[in-house]
Each structure stands twice: as C-alpha cells, then as structure tokens.
Design a protein around this motif. Structure first.
Motif, PDB file in Angstrom:
ATOM      1  N   SER A  36       0.852  -1.180   0.000  1.00 30.47           N
ATOM      2  CA  SER A  36       0.000   0.000   0.000  1.00 30.47           C
ATOM      3  C   SER A  36       0.882   1.222   0.000  1.00 30.47           C
ATOM      4  O   SER A  36       1.983   1.204   0.537  1.00 30.47           O
TER       5      SER A  36
ATOM      6  N   LYS B  86       1.756   5.313   0.880  1.00 33.95           N
ATOM      7  CA  LYS B  86       1.768   5.956   2.180  1.00 33.95           C
ATOM      8  C   LYS B  86       0.979   7.266   2.191  1.00 33.95           C
ATOM      9  O   LYS B  86       0.759   7.876   1.149  1.00 33.95           O
ATOM     10  N   SER B  87       0.578   7.635   3.365  1.00 34.43           N
ATOM     11  CA  SER B  87      -0.184   8.869   3.554  1.00 34.43           C
ATOM     12  C   SER B  87       0.764  10.060   3.550  1.00 34.43           C
ATOM     13  O   SER B  87       1.729  10.093   4.303  1.00 34.43           O
TER      14      SER B  87
ATOM     15  N   LYS C  39      -8.593   6.363   2.214  1.00 28.93           N
ATOM     16  CA  LYS C  39      -8.262   4.955   2.414  1.00 28.93           C
ATOM     17  C   LYS C  39      -9.465   4.062   2.134  1.00 28.93           C
ATOM     18  O   LYS C  39      -9.317   2.915   1.704  1.00 28.93           O
TER      19      LYS C  39
ATOM     20  N   GLU D   6      -0.329   0.813  -5.452  1.00 33.90           N
ATOM     21  CA  GLU D   6       0.464   1.289  -4.326  1.00 33.90           C
ATOM     22  C   GLU D   6       0.621   2.796  -4.335  1.00 33.90           C
ATOM     23  O   GLU D   6       1.602   3.347  -3.834  1.00 33.90           O
TER      24      GLU D   6
ATOM     25  N   ASP E 259       0.664   6.577  -3.462  1.00 40.59           N
ATOM     26  CA  ASP E 259       0.634   7.387  -2.258  1.00 40.59           C
ATOM     27  C   ASP E 259      -0.635   8.229  -2.291  1.00 40.59           C
ATOM     28  O   ASP E 259      -1.251   8.414  -3.344  1.00 40.59           O
TER      29      ASP E 259
END
Length: 313
Positions: free
Chosen positions: A6, A8-9, A114, A132, A134
């Motif tokens: 996944s 990233k934030s 999300k 994936e 961001d």
DNA sequence: CTACCTCGAGCTCA
DNA sequence: CTCGAGGTAG
C-alpha cells in the motif's frame, strides 16, 4: 487475500494529483462493491482530465428479500443512484483498464481516501494491478488544520467552505473534495501551518517554560517557590493544566526528578505493564533522593488537588 | 533533544 | 485508522 502493499499517507497540499471518489453498495470492501467511480486530474492547479462511470455490481445475495438486484433502498436513497440506472451500466471489468491508466502513478487525493483505496485495491487485485499509489487524505489534513470543528465529514467541510455540489455522487464529491483541499490550503498558508512537520502533535511543551502573573502569586502556599514534578496519568486535569496551576501559585515545574525537586505528584499507572512494582522510574529516583536527605515529598493526585483547591477554574 | 512505544477514545467512508 | 497523553532509551 488482502494485498499487503500500500502507498503511504502524505501530509501536504500537492500540485499534481488526482482526486478520487467512489460510491459503493456499503461500507465493507470485503462484502460490498463499487457502483460509481469518478476521478479528476490536476496539474499545477489546472484540471487535466476527468473520468466518471456508473458500475454494475454483482447481484446482491439477499436481493430476493426486497427485489432490488444491485443496491438496497438505503443506498438508493443516499446516493440517488437507482437499480434501474445500474442495469445497463458497464461492469468493473469493462472499464478496469481505463481506470488503471488514468490512475497510474498518480498521487491520490480524497476524503477518508483509504476507504476508496481499499475498494480499488480489491477490485484491481484479480487483474494483478499493483495499487500502491501514495495518497493525501483531506480528512486527516482537516483534523490537523481545523481541530475545533465538531465534525470533519465531507458535507460539513463543504458547508464550512461554502462549496456547493451534488453530495454522495462520485463526481460531485470529487468537486467538493477539491474545494475542501483548496480551502484547507488557504488556511494553511494564512496561518503558516507546517503540515509536514514530523511529530508536531507531540510537541510536549516544556513545563519549565510556563509563565504566570507574579502579582497573583500566593506566597504562603506550600508550592510557592518550590519545584514540582508529575508522574503517571492525572485523572482530573492534563499535566499541563495541573502544572499551570502550580506556576500560578508561584511554584515551578520540571519534566524530570532532579536534586532540586521538592514535590513528586503521582497519578495512575494501572495499565502500564512495564512499570516495575507499580513504581515509575521517577518515583524510584525520588525515593533514592529522599533517603539521601533531600527535601522531597511524594504525594498522591488527590492530595495534590486538596492543596490546590480553590485555584482550579 | 530525538526517536519510538502503547493504550484508549473517537471518527469517517457507502 | 489517527491522535492525545504518557512512558522509555540513548
């Protein structure tokens, strides 16, 4: 089955990104399916393309109960999307490659994004599409930038920023999300907020830096001109609030037990497994110093409140 | 000072 | 999930 990978934030206001929003048959990506997707791409603040489509989900397993094949009455009412509208819509497999191309390598922006990412992740999984990207979550930024708002739902923020749009339709929500992003960006700039600052929320203020009006000091108080330290979790006040009261009286606070400490106020430790024998390191240190003859008193939280009674707002 | 651990509370998505 | 309040280690 849930793919591990996944993105990233990211906590920042981007310039090149794609807003995404989905409507779905429900909240759980494991059981529910996408019924509408919309994306708007931005480059340097200018729109650079958009896609939108209804998506026909699989027939509901419990559809015979109410005769509605794709979505139940609650979702129809919430979104305005009807079973009839879905009957001729393309299925995900029909537009998968189009969505895949549009989102490839994009920084995704959305409200509680999300949620959408999880649905897309599961939807792409059968096609071996690595998902994936961001992402920037406007809800997370909003909580950081407008901490005093009672709610941070997309509709509430749209009201706050005076943005109109078709709420609970994918494209309408994308446009609202974009407006919210711009609104938040304005506040960030105006107030000089540093979003990216790591651990900003843990800026635990140094208790030694607290100030008070000397004219209001209580010179015969037990804490006057003496040094207090806290350990454990206080029940009634935050540590800073309690420390401020001590300072208002004319006392001082420090963050750790030293040779100069006069009072150690002890809160609760109940859930702290790693506190040996129910004594924090501060308390152990204090006991050592007392044995060496230091003028140091350990007191409970309730004893502390008794002593500052009348000084609490 | 900086980094990282942890529990518990509260929230948002359709 | 994230964050607040609190802790520890170096």
């Amino acid at each position: 089955m849930s793919g591990r990978s996944s993105g990233k934030s990211i906590m920042e206001i981007p310039t090149d990104y794609t807003i995404i929003d989905l409507e779905t048959t429900g909240l759980d990506p494991h059981w529910d399916n996408i019924i509408e997707v919309a994306c708007i791409k931005y480059r340097g603040g200018e729109e650079a393309g958009r896609i939108q489509s209804l998506i026909q989900p699989p027939i509901r397993e419990d559809a015979d109960e109410d005769g509605l094949p794709y979505i139940d009455g609650f979702i129809e009412k919430l979104t305005g999307i009807t079973n009839d509208m879905l009957k001729d819509a393309p299925m995900f497999k029909d537009i998968e490659s189009q969505i895949e191309d549009f989102l490839a390598g994009e920084l995704l922006v959305g409200h509680n994004v999300k949620f959408d990412i999880n649905f897309l992740h599961d939807s792409f999984a059968p096609y071996d599409v690595p998902f994936e990207n961001d992402f920037v979550d406007t809800m997370r930024i909003s909580r950081r930038v407008l901490p005093d708002l009672p709610h941070h739902r997309l509709g509430d923020l749209a009201d706050y920023f005076n943005i109109s749009g078709t709420h609970h339709r994918a494209m309408g929500d994308c446009e609202m999300t974009h407006g919210v992003l711009l609104g938040l960006a304005g506040i960030i700039k105006e107030k000089g907020i540093e979003l990216a600052k790591k651990d900003f929320w843990r800026e635990k203020i140094d208790l030694r830096s607290l100030q008070a009006n000397p004219a209001k000091f209580i010179k015969d108080h037990i804490f006057y001109d003496r040094i207090c330290v806290f350990t454990g979790k206080l029940e009634r006040l935050t540590r800073q609030e309690a420390a401020q009261i001590v300072v208002n009286i004319g006392g001082h606070c420090e963050n750790g037990v030293t040779k100069r400490t006069n009072f150690l106020i002890v809160g609760n430790f109940d859930y702290r497994m790693h506190v040996k024998g129910n004594k924090s390191t501060k308390m152990q240190r204090a006991e050592q110093l007392i044995l060496k003859g230091q003028d140091l008193q350990i007191m409970s939280e309730s004893a502390f409140y008794d002593l500052i009674e009348g000084e609490i707002d």
